[in-house]
Write an enzyme that holds these catalytic residues in place. Structure first.
Site, PDB file in Angstrom:
ATOM      1  N   TRP A 101       0.295   3.553   4.759  1.00 33.20           N
ATOM      2  CA  TRP A 101       1.326   2.727   5.392  1.00 33.20           C
ATOM      3  C   TRP A 101       1.188   2.708   6.909  1.00 33.20           C
ATOM      4  O   TRP A 101       1.382   1.674   7.549  1.00 33.20           O
ATOM      5  CB  TRP A 101       2.720   3.182   4.962  1.00 33.20           C
ATOM      6  CG  TRP A 101       2.982   2.809   3.544  1.00 33.20           C
ATOM      7  CD1 TRP A 101       3.107   3.644   2.467  1.00 33.20           C
ATOM      8  CD2 TRP A 101       3.099   1.477   3.013  1.00 33.20           C
ATOM      9  NE1 TRP A 101       3.295   2.919   1.318  1.00 33.20           N
ATOM     10  CE2 TRP A 101       3.295   1.596   1.617  1.00 33.20           C
ATOM     11  CE3 TRP A 101       3.064   0.207   3.578  1.00 33.20           C
ATOM     12  CZ2 TRP A 101       3.456   0.487   0.784  1.00 33.20           C
ATOM     13  CZ3 TRP A 101       3.211  -0.907   2.756  1.00 33.20           C
ATOM     14  CH2 TRP A 101       3.416  -0.761   1.374  1.00 33.20           C
ATOM     15  N   ASP A 171       8.557   4.501  11.025  1.00 33.07           N
ATOM     16  CA  ASP A 171       8.804   3.953   9.696  1.00 33.07           C
ATOM     17  C   ASP A 171       9.417   5.082   8.861  1.00 33.07           C
ATOM     18  O   ASP A 171       8.752   6.055   8.528  1.00 33.07           O
ATOM     19  CB  ASP A 171       7.486   3.479   9.092  1.00 33.07           C
ATOM     20  CG  ASP A 171       7.648   2.892   7.699  1.00 33.07           C
ATOM     21  OD1 ASP A 171       8.755   2.976   7.127  1.00 33.07           O
ATOM     22  OD2 ASP A 171       6.655   2.357   7.171  1.00 33.07           O
ATOM     23  N   LYS A 195      14.133   2.237  -1.356  1.00 31.76           N
ATOM     24  CA  LYS A 195      13.809   3.606  -1.722  1.00 31.76           C
ATOM     25  C   LYS A 195      15.049   4.507  -1.671  1.00 31.76           C
ATOM     26  O   LYS A 195      15.423   5.112  -2.663  1.00 31.76           O
ATOM     27  CB  LYS A 195      12.693   4.147  -0.820  1.00 31.76           C
ATOM     28  CG  LYS A 195      11.428   3.287  -0.866  1.00 31.76           C
ATOM     29  CD  LYS A 195      10.383   3.755   0.118  1.00 31.76           C
ATOM     30  CE  LYS A 195       9.219   2.789   0.201  1.00 31.76           C
ATOM     31  NZ  LYS A 195       8.456   2.653  -1.042  1.00 31.76           N
TER      32      LYS A 195
END
Length: 359
Positions: A101, A171, A195
């Site tokens: 990511w 993030d 999430k």
């Protein structure tokens, strides 16, 4: 019977939240319509949106000099929005690379500026880890430093918040609200909702006021943080139902005792699962202990040929979505806030039974 869902995202939602949403689905608070059918600019919906923001501010102790934005496009859209918003006056930024990511984020940023990539991954006794900050080659004149606090796919997490002299951007998609966090140490935090916040379709951006005037001149208005802040995250029609459901999750978290309380549960879940893996010769976790994620736990089986059978029998035991990401294989249990301790206990019991049968 609801199964235990270990999906990395879209992930488990609290049962109590789903039940309340079910009760309100056709008739929200006696108004005769679903909140999905309600104008986002109506007095009733604006009150829902404002309460969600207020509850999130309380949960995270967000200072007054930060804007909280409820946006669309997932965290992946922020990979472009962040450099477009922050590289208008200084085109240089540092990106710390620790996994898939963070790599996706830096590749998008390279479209808009001069990106210094810091390779922070390392190996300790054959386990993946993150280098000490003293080994990073940070720039002296970067507009910001970006990192992915928890790599959802790799299951690797920073043990500490990096100490930098420029705005820190993170993030937090797979770790937001899982543990206490000092928001004041960051210039910007962003997180996809699917999430630990709510359903897919919403992204939270928490940005310090002084960073709102740093954007490039060619940025689309819908991506411009200052425009979204000025318009209450409603430059266009927002993801109203996802925003509403996220607000219900915030209420649920407050009822559990807030982030401090849920963090203790998360630590207990992680200790139970990692403890069992470490005690077994059949299962293995590839991450060095200091950098193990408390949200995403990857593990492998001693015999790779048994993986399909493991997943099949797990599903038969109402333990779902345990396959690792397609890019790395193996297994992965995502144990977000909504996954109860009982779910992790059930998983460990199944893993032990599987070893007895097939190990």
């Amino acid at each position: 019977m609801r199964a235990y869902n270990f999906c990395a995202g879209p992930a488990a939602l609290p049962t109590a939240v789903l039940e309340k949403a079910q009760q309100e689905l056709l008739d929200w608070q006696g108004k005769g319509l679903s909140i999905m059918e309600m104008s986002h600019r109506s007095k009733d919906y604006v009150a829902v949106a404002e309460k969600a923001e207020a509850d999130l501010r309380e949960l995270m102790n967000i200072p007054e000099n930060y804007q909280v934005l409820f946006l669309q496009g997932g965290a992946s859209l922020q990979f472009s929005a962040i450099p477009m918003n922050l590289l208008g006056k200084n085109s240089k930024a540092d990106y710390i690379h620790t996994g898939i990511w963070s790599e996706k984020a830096l590749k998008e940023a390279q479209r808009y500026g001069d990106i210094n990539v810091i390779e922070a991954g390392t190996s300790i006794d054959g386990k993946l880890a993150i280098k000490n900050q003293s080994e990073w080659n940070l720039s002296q004149d970067a507009a910001y430093v970006h990192y992915a606090e928890n790599e959802t796919i790799g299951g690797i997490q920073f043990a500490d918040i990096p100490d930098v002299n420029v705005p820190l951007v993170s993030d937090l998609s797979s770790s937001i609200l899982s543990a206490p966090l000092d928001v004041s140490k960051f210039g910007l935090i962003y997180a996809g909702a699917q999430k630990n916040i709510g359903p897919a379709g919403l992204t939270i951006v928490i940005v310090r006021d002084d960073l709102l005037d740093q954007s490039r001149s060619d940025i689309p208005s819908i991506l411009k943080y200052s425009a979204q802040a000025k318009n209450g995250s409603m430059v266009n029609t927002p993801a109203t139902y996802a925003w509403y459901l996220s607000g219900l999750v915030f209420e649920w978290l407050l009822e559990q005792g807030g982030v401090d309380a849920i963090h203790q549960v998360n630590l207990e879940k992680a200790k139970l699962l990692y403890g069992y893996i470490d005690s077994s010769d059949f299962y293995n976790n590839p991450i060095a202990v200091p950098n193990r994620s408390i949200m995403n736990v990857p593990f492998t089986l001693a015999d790779e040929a048994l993986e399909k059978l493991f997943l099949q029998e797990a599903e038969e035991n109402h333990l779902l979505n345990l396959a690792g990401h397609r890019s790395v294989g193996g297994m992965r249990a995502s144990i977000y806030n909504a996954v109860p301790l009982e779910g992790v206990q059930a998983l460990v019991n199944f893993m032990d039974t599987f070893v007895q049968k097939h190990g």
